[in-house]
Design a protein around this motif. Structure first.
Motif, mmCIF file in Angstrom:
data_model
loop_
_atom_site.group_PDB
_atom_site.id
_atom_site.type_symbol
_atom_site.label_atom_id
_atom_site.label_comp_id
_atom_site.label_asym_id
_atom_site.label_seq_id
_atom_site.Cartn_x
_atom_site.Cartn_y
_atom_site.Cartn_z
ATOM 1 N N PRO A 247 43.177 30.569 43.399
ATOM 2 C CA PRO A 247 43.740 30.699 42.050
ATOM 3 C C PRO A 247 42.703 30.606 40.944
ATOM 4 O O PRO A 247 42.793 31.332 39.950
ATOM 5 C CB PRO A 247 44.730 29.523 41.990
ATOM 6 N N PRO A 251 41.481 35.128 37.644
ATOM 7 C CA PRO A 251 41.235 35.814 36.359
ATOM 8 C C PRO A 251 39.971 36.673 36.374
ATOM 9 O O PRO A 251 39.983 37.825 35.920
ATOM 10 C CB PRO A 251 41.124 34.652 35.354
ATOM 11 N N ALA B 13 48.738 33.252 39.035
ATOM 12 C CA ALA B 13 47.759 33.680 38.038
ATOM 13 C C ALA B 13 48.262 34.957 37.387
ATOM 14 O O ALA B 13 48.799 35.831 38.065
ATOM 15 C CB ALA B 13 46.410 33.937 38.697
ATOM 16 N N ARG B 15 47.380 37.983 34.264
ATOM 17 C CA ARG B 15 46.348 38.548 33.413
ATOM 18 C C ARG B 15 46.943 39.708 32.640
ATOM 19 O O ARG B 15 47.552 40.609 33.220
ATOM 20 C CB ARG B 15 45.211 39.059 34.310
#
Lengths: 287, 90
Positions: A247, A251, B13, B15
């Motif tokens: 995790p 990004p 997550a 984005r």
């Protein structure tokens, strides 16, 4: 006694120090196609120690171990192995007892390289990579490389095998390919990690500028169609093993994949079990 | 049902890219792409807004009637709950 094997993977210098010497010799043989001259400073220094198996060792394999984090390092911790990977520091160490050390070393190297590549503006991508022998070219005169992505069973090895059998392309690999961002664009590099028996390849690592990426779709018709950049970024993310399980790295990984999708472009390639898809690719990239 | 509060599942997550969103559930190995409206709804699913409130924001920002925004927001949230990407606070 120690032996150090020097490898060049995507231009990164990997110094692999293994013990005992017989084990080091086996590893050197396995990766000899990627060998290079020694260098004082390695980009990635790997140390692997093989310890004799004990009679009371429980069945355990690094292949099934969970990767955990400790600060900037990653750990693979089991009853018969202990590995630390520090991609930021460029180091990886593994101590293990194993009846199948070659397989486990290979897995450890894959994990280390996936983490290291992401750290260094690169990617380890699960894909087939092919350089066509036909009338397909790039602007800068270097050999173009086309990547074919898809989950297991989507046809990556089939595409590679068909292409080679028809003399349409040579394969950099059909399993794991390293990508690096360079001045000439995103470049693909073969790795020692490929599916044995499915793809013939030369001993040396191949490389080239990535000229197209295709998401494989098995079909009876052969054609290519556009894929949105965000969907393409998601597809590439799904095909970056190890790092897409972390995790904290997601990004950066998603952004990197988005950049690749933006700069190279990703299209869905509908294909059947022959080499006709190369005609579609050639039409899309006329010289 | 419109007074339920959706909340993003921990460990996912997300984005924002080109006004769309990529969601990755690493543990379950799931990846989803949301279009512009979906990405906005995902932003609003912060455990603070009811579905009705989320729909009002969408109706104000996009050319969609309040009734349609409510039904779309509800369907969106139920779909993502089914995929393990959202949970409903009571």
């Amino acid at each position: 006694m120690c032996d150090t094997i020097h490898l060049s993977l995507a231009g990164w210098h990997v110094a692999l120090r293994a013990r005992p010497p017989a084990f080091a010799s086996a590893i050197a043989s396995r990766y000899e196609g990627f060998g290079c001259a020694p260098r004082a400073e390695a980009d990635l220094a790997v140390e692997i120690e093989l310890v004799p198996v004990r009679a009371d060792d429980p069945p355990a394999s690094i292949l099934h171990a969970a990767l955990t984090t400790n600060g900037e390092d990653y750990l693979l911790d089991g009853s018969t192995f202990y590995g630390i990977i520090g991609p930021t520091r460029g180091v990886a160490t593994l101590s293990m007892r194993s009846d199948e050390p070659a397989r486990e070393v290979e897995y450890f190297l894959r994990v280390a390289l996936a983490l290291f590549a992401l750290q260094r503006d690169g990617l380890l991508l699960h894909c087939a990579a092919l350089t066509p022998t036909g009338p397909v070219c790039t602007n800068d005169g270097t050999g173009p490389v086309y990547l074919f992505v898809g989950q297991s069973g989507s046809g990556k090895s089939t595409v590679a095998t068909l292409s080679q059998a028809a003399g349409r392309a040579t394969a950099l690999g059909d399993d794991l390919i390293l990508l690096r961002r360079e001045a000439r664009g995103w470049c693909a590099y073969g790795t020692p990690f490929w599916n044995f028996g499915t793809v013939s390849r030369t001993a040396e690592a191949g490389s080239g500028v990535v000229s197209g990426i295709y998401k494989l779709v098995q079909d009876r018709a052969v054609f290519a169609e556009p894929m949105g950049r965000v969907a393409a970024a998601a597809e590439l993310t799904a095909n970056c093993p190890v790092v897409n399980d972390q995790p904290g790295l997601l990004p950066v990984l998603i952004d990197r994949c988005h950049e690749v999708a933006r700069m190279v472009g990703v299209r869905r390639l509908h294909f059947r079990k022959d080499d006709a898809f190369w005609d579609v690719i050639a039409q899309e990239a006329p010289c | 049902m419109l007074d339920v509060i959706p909340r993003r599942t921990p460990g996912i997550a997300s984005r924002m890219l080109d006004d769309e969103a990529v969601l990755v559930h690493a543990e379950q190995k799931k990846i989803a792409v949301l279009n512009g409206v979906g990405a906005r709804l995902w932003e609003l699913a912060d455990g603070q807004h009811t579905i009705a409130e989320m729909a009002r924001v969408i109706a104000g920002e996009y050319e969609v009637s309040p009734v349609k925004a409510e039904s779309d927001a509800l369907a969106f949230c139920q779909d993502l709950v089914g995929r393990g990407l959202l949970t409903f606070d009571s």
